[in-house]
Design an enzyme around this catalytic site. Structure first.
Site, short mmCIF file in Angstrom:
data_model
loop_
_atom_site.label_atom_id
_atom_site.label_comp_id
_atom_site.label_asym_id
_atom_site.label_seq_id
_atom_site.Cartn_x
_atom_site.Cartn_y
_atom_site.Cartn_z
N PHE A 30 5.14 1.01 11.70
CA PHE A 30 3.92 1.52 11.05
C PHE A 30 3.26 0.48 10.15
O PHE A 30 2.08 0.60 9.85
CB PHE A 30 4.23 2.75 10.19
CG PHE A 30 4.80 3.90 10.96
CD1 PHE A 30 3.97 4.82 11.57
CD2 PHE A 30 6.16 4.06 11.08
CE1 PHE A 30 4.48 5.88 12.29
CE2 PHE A 30 6.70 5.12 11.79
CZ PHE A 30 5.86 6.03 12.40
N ASP A 48 -19.47 3.92 12.64
CA ASP A 48 -18.97 5.28 12.90
C ASP A 48 -19.55 5.83 14.20
O ASP A 48 -20.75 6.11 14.27
CB ASP A 48 -19.41 6.23 11.76
CG ASP A 48 -18.42 6.29 10.62
OD1 ASP A 48 -17.28 5.82 10.79
OD2 ASP A 48 -18.79 6.80 9.54
N THR A 74 -4.01 3.24 17.42
CA THR A 74 -5.16 3.97 16.88
C THR A 74 -6.25 4.20 17.94
O THR A 74 -6.39 3.40 18.88
CB THR A 74 -5.79 3.16 15.72
OG1 THR A 74 -7.06 3.73 15.37
CG2 THR A 74 -6.05 1.71 16.11
N TYR A 105 -9.91 -4.29 12.99
CA TYR A 105 -8.71 -3.45 12.91
C TYR A 105 -8.31 -2.97 14.31
O TYR A 105 -7.17 -3.16 14.76
CB TYR A 105 -8.99 -2.26 11.98
CG TYR A 105 -7.94 -1.18 12.07
CD1 TYR A 105 -6.63 -1.44 11.70
CD2 TYR A 105 -8.27 0.10 12.52
CE1 TYR A 105 -5.66 -0.44 11.80
CE2 TYR A 105 -7.32 1.10 12.61
CZ TYR A 105 -6.01 0.82 12.25
OH TYR A 105 -5.06 1.79 12.35
N HIS A 124 -10.81 8.23 3.45
CA HIS A 124 -10.78 9.29 4.46
C HIS A 124 -11.43 10.59 3.99
O HIS A 124 -11.39 10.93 2.81
CB HIS A 124 -9.35 9.55 4.91
CG HIS A 124 -8.78 8.37 5.65
ND1 HIS A 124 -7.86 7.53 5.08
CD2 HIS A 124 -9.05 7.89 6.87
CE1 HIS A 124 -7.57 6.58 5.95
NE2 HIS A 124 -8.28 6.76 7.04
N THR A 162 0.83 -1.21 0.00
CA THR A 162 0.00 0.00 0.00
C THR A 162 0.87 1.27 0.00
O THR A 162 0.36 2.35 -0.23
CB THR A 162 -0.94 0.05 1.23
OG1 THR A 162 -0.15 -0.08 2.42
CG2 THR A 162 -1.96 -1.07 1.21
N1 UFG Z 1 -16.96 10.71 6.00
C1 UFG Z 1 -17.96 11.18 5.17
N2 UFG Z 1 -17.79 11.03 3.83
C2 UFG Z 1 -16.68 10.48 3.28
C3 UFG Z 1 -15.66 10.00 4.14
C4 UFG Z 1 -15.84 10.13 5.50
O1 UFG Z 1 -18.97 11.70 5.62
O2 UFG Z 1 -16.59 10.38 2.04
C5 UFG Z 1 -17.12 10.89 7.45
C6 UFG Z 1 -17.11 9.59 8.22
O3 UFG Z 1 -18.38 9.02 8.28
C7 UFG Z 1 -16.59 10.05 9.58
C8 UFG Z 1 -15.66 11.22 9.25
O4 UFG Z 1 -16.02 11.62 7.93
O5 UFG Z 1 -17.65 10.54 10.34
C9 UFG Z 1 -14.21 10.83 9.26
O6 UFG Z 1 -14.04 9.64 8.49
P1 UFG Z 1 -12.62 9.07 8.09
O7 UFG Z 1 -12.86 7.84 7.26
O8 UFG Z 1 -11.77 10.14 7.52
O9 UFG Z 1 -11.96 8.67 9.49
P2 UFG Z 1 -12.53 7.72 10.66
O10 UFG Z 1 -12.87 8.64 11.79
O11 UFG Z 1 -13.57 6.81 10.19
O12 UFG Z 1 -11.26 6.82 10.93
C10 UFG Z 1 -10.21 7.22 11.74
C11 UFG Z 1 -8.92 6.57 11.27
C12 UFG Z 1 -9.00 5.07 11.47
C13 UFG Z 1 -9.37 4.79 12.89
C14 UFG Z 1 -10.65 5.48 13.27
C15 UFG Z 1 -10.96 5.29 14.71
O13 UFG Z 1 -8.69 6.85 9.92
O14 UFG Z 1 -7.74 4.51 11.19
O15 UFG Z 1 -10.51 6.86 13.04
O16 UFG Z 1 -12.34 5.26 14.87
F1 UFG Z 1 -9.55 3.45 13.05
#
Ligand code: UFG
Length: 330
Positions: A73, A282, A117, A141, A187, A35
Protein backbone atom coordinates in the site's frame (compact mmCIF):
# COMPACT_ATOMS: atom_id res chain seq x y z
CA UNK A 1 0.30 -17.10 6.66
CA UNK A 2 2.79 -14.34 7.54
CA UNK A 3 1.92 -11.26 5.54
CA UNK A 4 3.98 -8.09 5.21
CA UNK A 5 1.81 -4.98 4.82
CA UNK A 6 3.60 -1.88 3.54
CA UNK A 7 1.79 1.34 4.36
CA UNK A 8 -0.12 -0.46 7.12
CA UNK A 9 -0.38 2.78 9.10
CA UNK A 10 -2.37 4.39 6.30
CA UNK A 11 -6.10 4.44 5.63
CA UNK A 12 -6.67 1.36 3.46
CA UNK A 13 -3.51 -0.44 4.64
CA UNK A 14 -4.46 -0.33 8.32
CA UNK A 15 -7.97 -1.72 7.66
CA UNK A 16 -6.49 -4.50 5.51
CA UNK A 17 -3.92 -5.33 8.22
CA UNK A 18 -6.79 -5.58 10.70
CA UNK A 19 -8.81 -7.86 8.41
CA UNK A 20 -5.78 -10.09 7.81
CA UNK A 21 -5.38 -10.49 11.57
CA UNK A 22 -9.08 -11.24 11.89
CA UNK A 23 -8.74 -13.91 9.19
CA UNK A 24 -6.04 -15.60 11.27
CA UNK A 25 -2.92 -14.39 9.44
CA UNK A 26 0.18 -13.00 11.12
CA UNK A 27 0.94 -9.44 10.07
CA UNK A 28 4.09 -7.33 9.96
CA UNK A 29 3.65 -3.67 9.03
CA UNK A 30 6.27 -1.34 7.62
CA UNK A 31 5.48 2.32 7.23
CA UNK A 32 7.71 5.39 7.24
CA UNK A 33 4.90 7.37 8.92
CA UNK A 34 5.30 10.18 6.37
CA UNK A 35 1.54 10.14 5.89
CA UNK A 36 0.46 7.18 8.04
CA UNK A 37 -0.34 7.15 11.76
CA UNK A 38 1.32 4.89 14.30
CA UNK A 39 -2.04 4.73 16.16
CA UNK A 40 -3.68 3.18 13.10
CA UNK A 41 -1.46 0.09 13.10
CA UNK A 42 -3.69 -2.64 14.50
CA UNK A 43 -2.76 -4.25 17.78
CA UNK A 44 -1.40 -7.69 17.10
CA UNK A 45 0.71 -6.57 14.11
CA UNK A 46 4.50 -6.29 14.34
CA UNK A 47 5.41 -2.71 13.45
CA UNK A 48 8.67 -1.42 12.01
CA UNK A 49 9.11 2.19 10.94
CA UNK A 50 11.09 2.00 7.73
CA UNK A 51 11.45 3.51 4.31
CA UNK A 52 10.55 1.22 1.42
CA UNK A 53 14.13 1.51 0.17
CA UNK A 54 15.62 0.41 3.51
CA UNK A 55 16.47 -3.05 2.20
CA UNK A 56 18.53 -4.01 5.22
CA UNK A 57 15.72 -3.43 7.76
CA UNK A 58 13.04 -4.92 5.55
CA UNK A 59 15.20 -7.91 4.62
CA UNK A 60 15.79 -8.65 8.28
CA UNK A 61 12.08 -8.32 9.07
CA UNK A 62 11.12 -10.66 6.22
CA UNK A 63 13.60 -13.29 7.49
CA UNK A 64 12.72 -12.86 11.17
CA UNK A 65 8.97 -13.12 10.67
CA UNK A 66 8.96 -15.66 7.83
CA UNK A 67 6.98 -13.43 5.47
CA UNK A 68 5.32 -15.46 2.71
CA UNK A 69 3.25 -12.76 0.98
CA UNK A 70 3.11 -9.00 0.68
CA UNK A 71 0.35 -6.42 0.42
CA UNK A 72 1.83 -3.22 -0.91
CA UNK A 73 0.00 0.00 0.00
CA UNK A 74 2.89 2.36 0.75
CA UNK A 75 2.67 5.06 -1.91
CA UNK A 76 2.19 8.73 -2.63
CA UNK A 77 -1.47 9.22 -3.58
CA UNK A 78 -2.41 12.86 -4.07
CA UNK A 79 -3.51 13.36 -7.64
CA UNK A 80 -2.97 17.14 -7.71
CA UNK A 81 0.48 17.01 -6.14
CA UNK A 82 1.51 14.38 -8.66
CA UNK A 83 1.04 17.00 -11.37
CA UNK A 84 3.34 19.57 -9.77
CA UNK A 85 5.89 17.09 -8.44
CA UNK A 86 5.80 14.00 -10.68
CA UNK A 87 9.38 13.16 -9.79
CA UNK A 88 8.35 12.37 -6.22
CA UNK A 89 5.55 10.10 -7.47
CA UNK A 90 7.81 8.11 -9.78
CA UNK A 91 10.46 7.92 -7.07
CA UNK A 92 8.12 6.48 -4.41
CA UNK A 93 5.57 4.58 -6.49
CA UNK A 94 7.95 3.14 -9.07
CA UNK A 95 11.62 3.41 -8.14
CA UNK A 96 11.42 2.54 -4.45
CA UNK A 97 8.61 0.05 -5.01
CA UNK A 98 10.76 -1.71 -7.62
CA UNK A 99 13.75 -1.84 -5.30
CA UNK A 100 11.45 -3.36 -2.69
CA UNK A 101 10.08 -5.90 -5.18
CA UNK A 102 13.63 -6.93 -6.16
CA UNK A 103 14.43 -7.55 -2.52
CA UNK A 104 11.35 -9.75 -2.17
CA UNK A 105 12.30 -11.80 -5.22
CA UNK A 106 15.83 -12.24 -3.86
CA UNK A 107 14.29 -13.52 -0.63
CA UNK A 108 11.95 -15.79 -2.61
CA UNK A 109 8.78 -14.00 -1.52
CA UNK A 110 6.74 -14.38 -4.69
CA UNK A 111 3.17 -13.51 -3.64
CA UNK A 112 2.23 -9.86 -4.05
CA UNK A 113 -1.05 -7.91 -3.77
CA UNK A 114 -0.82 -4.42 -5.20
CA UNK A 115 -2.92 -1.41 -4.27
CA UNK A 116 -3.76 0.20 -7.61
CA UNK A 117 -6.32 2.77 -8.65
CA UNK A 118 -9.05 3.72 -11.10
CA UNK A 119 -6.73 6.59 -12.05
CA UNK A 120 -4.98 4.17 -14.44
CA UNK A 121 -7.94 4.52 -16.84
CA UNK A 122 -7.89 8.31 -17.26
CA UNK A 123 -10.91 9.91 -18.90
CA UNK A 124 -13.44 7.09 -19.42
CA UNK A 125 -14.54 6.34 -22.97
CA UNK A 126 -17.26 3.95 -21.74
CA UNK A 127 -19.03 3.31 -18.47
CA UNK A 128 -19.18 1.23 -16.32
CA UNK A 129 -15.43 0.75 -16.66
CA UNK A 130 -14.22 -2.80 -17.21
CA UNK A 131 -10.63 -3.94 -16.74
CA UNK A 132 -10.03 -3.98 -20.51
CA UNK A 133 -10.97 -0.30 -20.85
CA UNK A 134 -8.09 1.71 -22.44
CA UNK A 135 -5.38 2.68 -19.96
CA UNK A 136 -4.58 6.34 -20.51
CA UNK A 137 -3.87 8.03 -17.18
CA UNK A 138 -4.26 11.79 -17.13
CA UNK A 139 -2.13 12.39 -14.05
CA UNK A 140 1.32 11.29 -12.90
CA UNK A 141 -0.19 9.41 -9.95
CA UNK A 142 -2.22 7.15 -12.24
CA UNK A 143 0.76 6.78 -14.57
CA UNK A 144 3.04 5.71 -11.72
CA UNK A 145 0.55 3.04 -10.60
CA UNK A 146 0.12 1.80 -14.17
CA UNK A 147 3.90 1.56 -14.62
CA UNK A 148 4.10 -0.64 -11.56
CA UNK A 149 1.20 -2.80 -12.73
CA UNK A 150 3.10 -3.34 -15.98
CA UNK A 151 6.24 -4.32 -14.08
CA UNK A 152 4.22 -6.89 -12.15
CA UNK A 153 2.85 -8.30 -15.40
CA UNK A 154 6.30 -8.83 -16.92
CA UNK A 155 7.82 -10.16 -13.71
CA UNK A 156 4.97 -12.63 -13.46
CA UNK A 157 5.78 -13.91 -16.94
CA UNK A 158 9.53 -13.98 -16.47
CA UNK A 159 10.10 -14.82 -12.81
CA UNK A 160 6.94 -16.57 -11.68
CA UNK A 161 5.86 -13.71 -9.42
CA UNK A 162 2.22 -14.26 -8.42
CA UNK A 163 0.29 -11.02 -8.18
CA UNK A 164 -3.09 -9.37 -8.05
CA UNK A 165 -3.47 -5.63 -8.69
CA UNK A 166 -6.66 -4.14 -7.25
CA UNK A 167 -7.86 -0.93 -8.89
CA UNK A 168 -9.92 0.85 -6.27
CA UNK A 169 -12.52 3.40 -7.16
CA UNK A 170 -13.43 5.82 -4.32
CA UNK A 171 -12.37 4.25 -1.03
CA UNK A 172 -14.58 5.57 1.78
CA UNK A 173 -16.03 4.82 5.21
CA UNK A 174 -14.43 3.69 8.45
CA UNK A 175 -13.97 0.48 10.37
CA UNK A 176 -14.53 1.13 14.07
CA UNK A 177 -11.32 2.68 15.36
CA UNK A 178 -9.78 2.96 11.88
CA UNK A 179 -10.72 5.85 9.65
CA UNK A 180 -9.58 8.34 7.05
CA UNK A 181 -7.09 11.00 8.14
CA UNK A 182 -5.10 12.62 5.33
CA UNK A 183 -3.08 15.82 5.52
CA UNK A 184 -4.19 17.71 3.56
CA UNK A 185 -7.64 16.15 3.27
CA UNK A 186 -8.83 16.38 -0.32
CA UNK A 187 -11.53 13.67 -0.39
CA UNK A 188 -15.20 14.42 -0.61
CA UNK A 189 -16.71 12.53 2.34
CA UNK A 190 -14.21 13.54 5.04
CA UNK A 191 -14.41 17.14 3.84
CA UNK A 192 -18.20 17.07 4.05
CA UNK A 193 -17.95 15.64 7.56
CA UNK A 194 -15.49 18.39 8.51
CA UNK A 195 -18.10 20.88 7.36
CA UNK A 196 -20.79 19.09 9.40
CA UNK A 197 -18.58 19.35 12.48
CA UNK A 198 -17.39 22.90 11.98
CA UNK A 199 -19.57 25.65 10.49
CA UNK A 200 -16.42 27.63 9.68
CA UNK A 201 -15.15 24.91 7.34
CA UNK A 202 -15.47 26.13 3.77
CA UNK A 203 -16.95 23.35 1.71
CA UNK A 204 -17.29 23.80 -2.03
CA UNK A 205 -18.70 21.64 -4.79
CA UNK A 206 -16.09 21.58 -7.54
CA UNK A 207 -18.24 22.26 -10.55
CA UNK A 208 -22.00 21.92 -11.11
CA UNK A 209 -21.96 22.12 -14.89
CA UNK A 210 -20.98 18.54 -15.70
CA UNK A 211 -23.10 16.53 -18.13
CA UNK A 212 -24.75 14.53 -15.31
CA UNK A 213 -28.30 14.52 -13.94
CA UNK A 214 -27.63 17.24 -11.33
CA UNK A 215 -24.50 18.75 -12.89
CA UNK A 216 -22.06 17.37 -10.30
CA UNK A 217 -19.51 14.57 -10.73
CA UNK A 218 -20.50 10.97 -10.24
CA UNK A 219 -18.20 8.56 -8.41
CA UNK A 220 -18.29 4.97 -7.23
CA UNK A 221 -17.81 4.93 -3.44
CA UNK A 222 -16.70 1.61 -2.01
CA UNK A 223 -16.38 0.87 1.70
CA UNK A 224 -12.85 0.36 2.94
CA UNK A 225 -13.96 -2.89 4.63
CA UNK A 226 -15.11 -4.26 1.28
CA UNK A 227 -11.76 -3.24 -0.20
CA UNK A 228 -10.01 -5.08 2.62
CA UNK A 229 -12.09 -8.16 1.93
CA UNK A 230 -11.05 -8.02 -1.73
CA UNK A 231 -7.41 -8.14 -0.59
CA UNK A 232 -7.93 -11.17 1.61
CA UNK A 233 -9.79 -12.99 -1.19
CA UNK A 234 -7.04 -12.06 -3.67
CA UNK A 235 -4.39 -13.41 -1.33
CA UNK A 236 -6.22 -16.72 -0.97
CA UNK A 237 -6.73 -16.92 -4.73
CA UNK A 238 -3.08 -16.33 -5.73
CA UNK A 239 -2.26 -20.04 -6.22
CA UNK A 240 -5.05 -20.24 -8.80
CA UNK A 241 -5.16 -16.74 -10.24
CA UNK A 242 -1.35 -16.26 -10.46
CA UNK A 243 -1.45 -12.86 -12.21
CA UNK A 244 -4.51 -10.64 -12.56
CA UNK A 245 -6.01 -7.17 -12.33
CA UNK A 246 -9.43 -6.41 -10.83
CA UNK A 247 -11.58 -3.34 -10.34
CA UNK A 248 -12.86 -2.82 -6.82
CA UNK A 249 -15.97 -0.66 -6.85
CA UNK A 250 -19.58 -0.82 -5.79
CA UNK A 251 -20.71 -0.37 -9.41
CA UNK A 252 -23.15 2.31 -8.32
CA UNK A 253 -22.58 5.98 -9.05
CA UNK A 254 -23.44 8.84 -6.68
CA UNK A 255 -23.22 12.51 -7.56
CA UNK A 256 -21.51 15.00 -5.24
CA UNK A 257 -24.95 16.42 -4.40
CA UNK A 258 -26.28 13.00 -3.54
CA UNK A 259 -23.36 12.41 -1.18
CA UNK A 260 -23.97 15.84 0.33
CA UNK A 261 -27.62 14.93 0.95
CA UNK A 262 -26.59 11.62 2.56
CA UNK A 263 -24.18 13.48 4.87
CA UNK A 264 -26.88 16.00 5.84
CA UNK A 265 -29.32 13.18 6.57
CA UNK A 266 -26.91 11.00 8.55
CA UNK A 267 -25.40 13.84 10.58
CA UNK A 268 -28.63 15.85 10.92
CA UNK A 269 -26.53 18.96 10.29
CA UNK A 270 -26.72 21.59 7.64
CA UNK A 271 -23.76 23.71 6.66
CA UNK A 272 -22.85 26.33 4.09
CA UNK A 273 -22.08 24.97 0.63
CA UNK A 274 -20.82 27.05 -2.26
CA UNK A 275 -20.08 26.11 -5.83
CA UNK A 276 -16.54 26.55 -7.04
CA UNK A 277 -15.02 26.04 -10.50
CA UNK A 278 -14.27 22.52 -11.67
CA UNK A 279 -11.16 20.86 -10.25
CA UNK A 280 -8.63 20.16 -13.00
CA UNK A 281 -8.58 16.54 -14.16
CA UNK A 282 -11.93 15.44 -12.67
CA UNK A 283 -13.82 13.18 -15.11
CA UNK A 284 -17.63 13.63 -15.03
CA UNK A 285 -18.42 9.99 -14.26
CA UNK A 286 -16.29 7.15 -12.87
CA UNK A 287 -18.16 3.94 -12.14
CA UNK A 288 -16.64 0.47 -11.99
CA UNK A 289 -17.79 -2.75 -13.47
CA UNK A 290 -16.91 -5.22 -10.72
CA UNK A 291 -18.19 -8.23 -12.62
CA UNK A 292 -14.74 -9.75 -13.01
CA UNK A 293 -13.88 -9.76 -9.32
CA UNK A 294 -17.38 -11.00 -8.45
CA UNK A 295 -17.07 -13.84 -10.94
CA UNK A 296 -13.48 -14.88 -10.26
CA UNK A 297 -12.98 -14.11 -6.56
CA UNK A 298 -16.62 -14.21 -5.38
CA UNK A 299 -16.25 -10.68 -4.04
CA UNK A 300 -19.54 -8.97 -3.22
CA UNK A 301 -19.48 -5.61 -1.44
CA UNK A 302 -21.50 -5.89 1.76
CA UNK A 303 -20.78 -2.52 3.38
CA UNK A 304 -20.85 -0.10 0.44
CA UNK A 305 -24.38 1.24 0.65
CA UNK A 306 -23.84 5.04 0.61
CA UNK A 307 -25.61 5.71 3.93
CA UNK A 308 -23.69 2.92 5.58
CA UNK A 309 -20.42 4.40 4.32
CA UNK A 310 -21.35 7.86 5.60
CA UNK A 311 -22.62 6.51 8.94
CA UNK A 312 -19.37 4.66 9.63
CA UNK A 313 -17.23 7.63 8.57
CA UNK A 314 -19.33 9.98 10.74
CA UNK A 315 -19.03 7.72 13.78
CA UNK A 316 -15.25 7.76 13.35
CA UNK A 317 -15.08 11.50 12.73
CA UNK A 318 -17.07 12.26 15.88
CA UNK A 319 -14.52 10.29 17.91
CA UNK A 320 -11.55 11.74 15.97
CA UNK A 321 -12.43 15.34 15.16
CA UNK A 322 -8.73 16.11 14.60
CA UNK A 323 -7.96 12.76 13.01
CA UNK A 324 -5.52 10.51 14.83
CA UNK A 325 -3.97 13.59 16.46
CA UNK A 326 -0.29 14.06 17.18
CA UNK A 327 1.91 10.98 16.87
CA UNK A 328 2.11 8.81 19.98
CA UNK A 329 5.45 8.94 21.81
CA UNK A 330 7.48 6.02 20.50
N1 UFG B 1 -15.26 17.11 -4.48
C1 UFG B 1 -15.94 18.30 -4.23
N2 UFG B 1 -15.56 19.03 -3.15
C2 UFG B 1 -14.56 18.64 -2.30
C3 UFG B 1 -13.88 17.43 -2.57
C4 UFG B 1 -14.26 16.69 -3.67
O1 UFG B 1 -16.84 18.68 -4.96
O2 UFG B 1 -14.27 19.36 -1.33
C5 UFG B 1 -15.68 16.30 -5.63
C6 UFG B 1 -14.59 16.08 -6.64
O3 UFG B 1 -14.52 17.12 -7.57
C7 UFG B 1 -15.02 14.74 -7.25
C8 UFG B 1 -15.71 14.01 -6.10
O4 UFG B 1 -16.03 15.02 -5.15
O5 UFG B 1 -15.95 14.98 -8.26
C9 UFG B 1 -14.84 12.98 -5.45
O6 UFG B 1 -13.57 13.57 -5.16
P1 UFG B 1 -12.48 12.86 -4.26
O7 UFG B 1 -11.31 13.80 -4.16
O8 UFG B 1 -13.08 12.35 -3.01
O9 UFG B 1 -12.07 11.57 -5.12
P2 UFG B 1 -11.57 11.47 -6.64
O10 UFG B 1 -12.69 10.83 -7.39
O11 UFG B 1 -11.03 12.73 -7.14
O12 UFG B 1 -10.31 10.51 -6.45
C10 UFG B 1 -10.42 9.14 -6.36
C11 UFG B 1 -9.29 8.58 -5.52
C12 UFG B 1 -7.97 8.81 -6.20
C13 UFG B 1 -8.03 8.27 -7.59
C14 UFG B 1 -9.18 8.87 -8.35
C15 UFG B 1 -9.32 8.24 -9.70
O13 UFG B 1 -9.28 9.19 -4.26
O14 UFG B 1 -6.95 8.15 -5.49
O15 UFG B 1 -10.38 8.63 -7.66
O16 UFG B 1 -9.81 9.20 -10.58
F1 UFG B 1 -6.89 8.58 -8.25
Amino acid sequence: MNVLVTGGAGYVGSVCAQQLLAAGHKVAVIDDLSTGHRQAVPRGAVFVQADLADTRTIGQLVKDTGVAAVMHFAAAALVEKSMTDPRYYFEINVQKALQFLHLLLELEVNDFIFSSTAAVYGEPVSTPITEDHPLRPINAYGESKLMFENILHWYHRAYGLRYVALRYFNAAGADGELGEDHQPETHLIPRLLNAALDQAFEFAIYGDDYPTSDGTCIRDYVHVLDIAEAHVLALNALPVVKGAVYNVGHSEGHSVRKVLDAVAEVTGRHFPVRTAPRRVGDPAVLVASSEKIARELCWHPRHSDLKNIVRSAWAWKQQHASGYGPPAVQ
